[in-house]
Design an enzyme around this catalytic site. Structure first.
Site, PDB file in Angstrom:
ATOM      1  CB  CYS A 163      -0.811  -0.044   1.230  1.00 42.24           C
ATOM      2  SG  CYS A 163      -2.388   1.352   1.105  1.00 42.24           S
ATOM      3  CG  HIS A 170      -3.627  -3.802   2.799  1.00 40.03           C
ATOM      4  ND1 HIS A 170      -2.416  -3.633   3.732  1.00 40.03           N
ATOM      5  CD2 HIS A 170      -3.911  -2.934   2.241  1.00 40.03           C
ATOM      6  CE1 HIS A 170      -2.761  -2.217   3.800  1.00 40.03           C
ATOM      7  NE2 HIS A 170      -3.593  -1.601   2.774  1.00 40.03           N
ATOM      8  CD  GLU A 230      -1.498  -6.879   4.919  1.00 37.16           C
ATOM      9  OE1 GLU A 230      -1.623  -5.609   5.244  1.00 37.16           O
ATOM     10  OE2 GLU A 230      -0.875  -7.046   3.747  1.00 37.16           O
TER      11      GLU A 230
END
Length: 612
Positions: A403, A530, A532
């Site tokens: 990001c 993102h 993750e």
């Protein structure tokens, strides 16, 4: 079969690990063959976690539908491998807003709207409505809903929820409701004795509010002594067989195993009347959990990753990033060492103001095998992140920017390579002469909550030979979760590409940049999304795998093996100017190769002693 509910509450102090306990209970019940869903209740007045500071509440976990939720929903998704929605996070703000909207519509027919029964009824209705939503990709409602009640028993803001849950236990009936109360059994250093009084008082408070625990989950540093368990049973009116000890362990993969070894599943199934009706035919199958927990403990060879951010004083601010790194590092059979680097300490101003911190930050950065710059907002510490990206680019150090981490990499490239000294983001300098990063046209500058580009969006790969595409198994496209207001300026993309920066992933319009790479670099990737948030213990995020592999000298092997992973069933068509045309649906077959054995057994754990 009627829906079964397991409620997890907490007493004595906050931070006991109700989230990990609830997730572990779900994992054990799933191991028994049950389909499990979860709900998190947060008593704060905010509608969601989207506007909260990471320092105050930890990270904001983003869901597929764009919901900005409490970080515990990330625990649920990782432990149970499920996909939740924004409705699975209930807040006081959401409940009161729903009731007020009904009152304004006249739904209450002139009644005086009160906490009881209107707020408490709304909470119960919400739970029943959301609990039946399938979250595991299968059809039909789940068997069990695990509900975590945030906060601590006795908090004023929790009272409506406790009252609602008390009513709910009668509403669903005996055999369909089980209350697990997580409490603390501390040891005073002066005496060296495990003390039961805090738990006694906590249970007494809970009973005074209309709820009686069926099971006690006692947190402690060491295993409970037998006479302590007997005392808790006597004074808390809970059978010894229903008292579970969650003592500190080496990694959180051991928690479901602790529950299983102490027969917690049998106690829960008995309260829920599941054994009698024969719904659960087996003991929990947790062989993978056992292997993961034990293997993680044995890892010796370290891999150092410098985490460069501005919220480094509270590790929960980057919880999902930590877990994604851990999943990847264990999959690559390396012991993760995260070096926390405050980006402010890397800046030139810190050399004068805090020289010791400045030297330490640069020493940590230069001693790491890879650099990760996660997302963030605001201009504090941004120059330090830009310097970290520059160091990684110039020294061929593996770099992953997420990001804002991608955006600062673009800014640094424009400044250093293209010699645009004034290049910046309009977030930090609205008057910049070279706006590399700009505010998205559809964004709102007056309303903060839920106005970003949120949730799962599709990214199309434009280059077949790029590292990110290979890491995703030569997929044509990939769906990942987003949370941002600013984006790379599409007007500057041609100049950036001419200078050597590759934009290898874009959205369906071709104008929104999603993934960047520097082709001649060992590993330099930035992602606007993102990754993750979708990393799982057994399915690590490909980009995190790439970072860990590059940092440990295994990238070439990983890229060779990753090509065997099947891509998505869609093929994009690109025009000569790079605009992506909506994909034509047709069968897609990838070359199948044997995957890395270690990729099957990823891990979700903390390398330090557990803090649950």
């Amino acid at each position: 079969m009627k829906m079964k509910y397991v409620v997890v509450s907490g007493g004595v102090v906050s931070g006991l690990g109700k989230g990990v306990t609830a997730s572990s209970i779900g994992a054990v019940l799933k191991g028994c063959g049950l389909r499990v869903t979860t709900i998190k209740i947060d008593p704060y007045l905010n509608t969601d976690a989207g506007t909260m500071s990471p320092f105050e509440h930890g990270e904001v976990f983003v869901l597929d539908d764009g919901g900005e939720a409490d970080l515990d929903l990330g625990n649920y998704e990782r432990f149970l491998d499920i996909k939740l929605t924004r409705d699975h996070n209930i807040t006081t703000g959401k409940v009161y807003q729903a009731v007020i909207d009904k009152e304004r519509r006249g739904d209450y027919l002139g009644k005086t709207v009160q906490v009881v029964p209107h707020i408490t009824d709304e909470i119960q209705d919400w739970i029943e409505r959301v609990a039946v939503k399938p979250v595991d990709g299968k059809e039909g409602p789940p068997d069990v809903c695990v509900i975590e009640l945030g906060g601590t028993i006795g908090d004023i803001e929790s009272m409506p929820f406790i009252e609602a849950l008390g009513q709910f236990s009668y509403r669903v009936g005996t055999g369909n409701f089980c209350l697990v109360h997580v409490s603390l059994v501390p040891v005073l250093n002066v005496v060296g004795e495990q003390k039961t009084k805090p738990t006694q008082h906590s249970v007494r408070s809970l009973r005074g509010l209309g709820l009686a625990p069926d099971i006690l989950a006692c947190r402690s540093t060491e295993p409970l002594e037998e006479h302590v368990t007997a005392k808790l049973s006597q004074f808390c009116h809970v059978p010894v067989s229903n008292i579970v000890n969650l003592h500190d362990v080496s990694n959180i993969w051991h928690i479901p195993l602790l529950l299983r070894d102490q027969k917690a599943h049998e106690a829960i199934l008995k309260v829920l009347d599941l054994q009698r009706i024969g719904k659960v035919p087996r003991e929990p199958k947790l062989a993978e959990w056992t292997e993961r927990a034990n293997k993680l403990d044995k890892l010796k060879t370290p891999v150092k990753i410098a985490m460069v951010g501005k919220y480094t004083s509270l590790s929960d601010s980057y919880l999902s990033v930590q877990k994604a790194l851990l999943h990847a590092s264990v999959a690559m059979e390396r012991k993760l060492v995260v070096e926390w680097v405050c980006s402010c300490d890397l800046e030139d101003s810190a050399a004068k103001e805090t020289p010791e911190a400045h030297q330490k930050a640069w020493k940590l950065l230069k001693g790491a095998g890879g650099v990760l710059v996660p997302g963030g907002f605001g201009d504090r510490g941004v120059q330090g992140k830009i310097l970290a990206a520059k160091y990684a680019r110039e020294n061929n150090v593996p770099y992953l920017g997420i990001c804002l981490g991608m955006q600062v990499a673009v800014i640094e490239f424009a400044r250093s390579v293209m010699k645009l000294s004034g290049a910046n983001s309009t977030e930090f300098d609205p008057a910049t002469p070279s706006p590399c990063v700009i505010f998205m046209p559809e964004g709102s500058k007056t309303q903060m909550g839920a106005t970003m580009r949120l949730g799962s969006r599709r990214t199309y790969f434009l280059a077949n030979n790029c590292k990110s595409s290979k890491l995703y198994g030569n997929a044509i496209s990939v769906d990942e979760r987003h949370r941002h207001r600013y984006e790379v300026n599409p007007e500057m993309v041609p100049e950036l590409e001419k200078a050597g920066l590759s934009f290898v992933g874009k959205d369906e319009s071709g104008r929104r940049m999603e993934i960047i790479e520097i082709p001649n670099h060992e590993f330099f990737i930035g992602a606007q999304f993102h990754p993750e948030f979708k990393s799982r213990p057994g399915k690590p995020s490909p980009l995190f795998l790439g970072l860990i592999a590059a940092a440990s000298g295994q990238l070439d092997l990983l890229l060779q093996r990753s090509c065997g992973i099947a891509g998505l069933n869609s093929t994009p068509r690109c025009t000569t100017n790079g605009t992506v045309v909506p994909p034509v649906k047709k069968p897609y077959t990838a070359v199948k190769k044997k995957p890395l054995k270690s990729l099957v057994n990823g891990y979700y754990a903390n390398s330090n002693s557990i803090q649950i």
